[in-house]
Design a protein around this motif. Structure first.
Motif, short mmCIF file in Angstrom:
data_model
loop_
_atom_site.label_atom_id
_atom_site.label_comp_id
_atom_site.label_asym_id
_atom_site.label_seq_id
_atom_site.Cartn_x
_atom_site.Cartn_y
_atom_site.Cartn_z
N UNK A 157 -7.09 2.18 -13.69
CA UNK A 157 -5.55 2.35 -13.84
C UNK A 157 -4.53 1.39 -13.07
N UNK A 158 -5.18 0.88 -11.75
CA UNK A 158 -4.33 0.17 -10.88
C UNK A 158 -5.01 -1.49 -10.90
N UNK A 159 -4.12 -2.47 -11.08
CA UNK A 159 -4.32 -3.77 -11.33
C UNK A 159 -5.10 -4.12 -9.99
N UNK A 160 -6.28 -4.81 -10.35
CA UNK A 160 -7.21 -4.99 -9.03
C UNK A 160 -6.92 -6.08 -8.00
N UNK A 161 -5.58 -6.91 -8.23
CA UNK A 161 -5.31 -7.76 -7.05
C UNK A 161 -4.42 -7.26 -6.12
N UNK B 28 -10.04 4.13 -5.68
CA UNK B 28 -10.36 4.83 -6.74
C UNK B 28 -9.63 4.38 -8.05
N UNK B 29 -8.36 4.20 -7.71
CA UNK B 29 -7.45 3.64 -8.88
C UNK B 29 -7.97 2.37 -9.63
N UNK B 30 -8.43 1.59 -8.87
CA UNK B 30 -9.04 0.19 -9.16
C UNK B 30 -10.07 0.66 -9.93
N UNK B 31 -10.99 1.53 -9.52
CA UNK B 31 -12.42 1.72 -9.85
C UNK B 31 -12.18 2.32 -11.43
N UNK C 189 0.47 -1.24 -12.33
CA UNK C 189 -0.42 -0.73 -13.48
C UNK C 189 -1.31 -1.84 -14.03
N UNK C 190 -2.38 -1.34 -14.42
CA UNK C 190 -3.42 -2.44 -15.35
C UNK C 190 -2.64 -2.80 -16.37
N UNK D 125 -6.40 9.44 -9.72
CA UNK D 125 -5.96 8.59 -8.66
C UNK D 125 -4.63 8.02 -8.72
N UNK D 126 -4.37 7.55 -10.19
CA UNK D 126 -3.11 6.88 -10.57
C UNK D 126 -1.87 7.92 -10.13
#
Length: 239
Positions: free
Chosen positions: A161-165, A155-158, A204-205, A104-105
């Protein structure tokens, strides 16, 4: 009354149906080429002067007459709609590439890179999109694509790899900001990959690895050269 059959003149027989078809083919090719030239010219003029750019100048730059422009596009807004439809087709053409990304990322990276590149390459898109919003505020032909990107964001949040905010709208705003460099001249446009990499690092996370930034930043002299007119020095720095 049945029209008379055409008779051969001066001993030359009337052209057969296949001959007439062959003769019309070059005319059709010429018509397609004229339309293509008008599209290229309109994009360039809209990018430089906005949607109210001179239609006569669009025709002149395309090396066709104004009558040819109006045969293809009855009104200015017909031309805008045609360019908008082409833009949507170009956008949807990258969906397969996004879907083919292994994570996803990486799919989001492909999305942001392709859209930013698309906007940088064609600075006429923002004024075209604004005019279409005025012509038909209720039209949302890209809604399906928006939903597709929103699902990638989820999906990237899950997978962490992607910051959640952040959400899909944040990505759309950020990639539009990077893409706007295309409207500021070649010195700026050449910086878009570097600036997008900085944006992606911000998305990015917190514990995700950072890639090395592409290119190099403009120094003060390069930046001033870009602001006041592209020079060879600024052009080299923009690569």
């Amino acid at each position: 009354m049945t029209p008379p059959t055409r008779k051969p003149q001066d001993g030359v027989p009337a052209p057969s149906a296949p001959e007439r078809t062959a003769a019309s083919a070059p005319r059709r090719r010429d018509a397609r080429l004229n339309r293509d030239r008008l599209v290229v010219s309109a994009r360039a003029q809209f990018a430089q002067y906005g949607i109210d750019a001179s239609l006569e100048e669009i025709a002149r730059q395309a090396e066709v007459g104004v009558a040819t422009l109006y045969r293809n596009f009855s009104t200015r807004d017909d031309l805008v709609r045609a360019l908008y439809d082409l833009a949507l087709a170009e956008l949807h053409a990258v969906r397969g590439e996004i879907e083919a990304a292994p994570t996803p990322w990486e799919a989001l990276v492909v999305y942001t890179e392709r859209v930013a590149e698309w906007l940088v390459a064609d600075p006429s898109l923002p004024p075209i999109l604004r005019r279409m919003a005025q012509l038909d505020p209720s039209a949302r032909p890209a809604a399906e694509f928006d939903g597709f990107i929103a699902s990638l964001v989820a999906r990237a949040k899950k997978d962490g790899t992607l910051r959640r905010d952040v959400d899909a709208v944040d990505l759309a705003v950020l990639v539009t900001m990077v893409g706007s460099l295309g409207g500021l001249g070649d010195g700026y446009a050449g910086q878009w990959r570097r600036q997008l990499s900085i944006v992606l690092d911000g998305l990015r996370a917190a514990d995700a690895p950072r890639r090395k930034l592409p290119g190099r930043p403009l120094d003060v002299k390069d930046y001033q050269a870009t602001v006041h007119g592209l020079t060879r020095r600024a052009a080299r720095a923009a690569r």
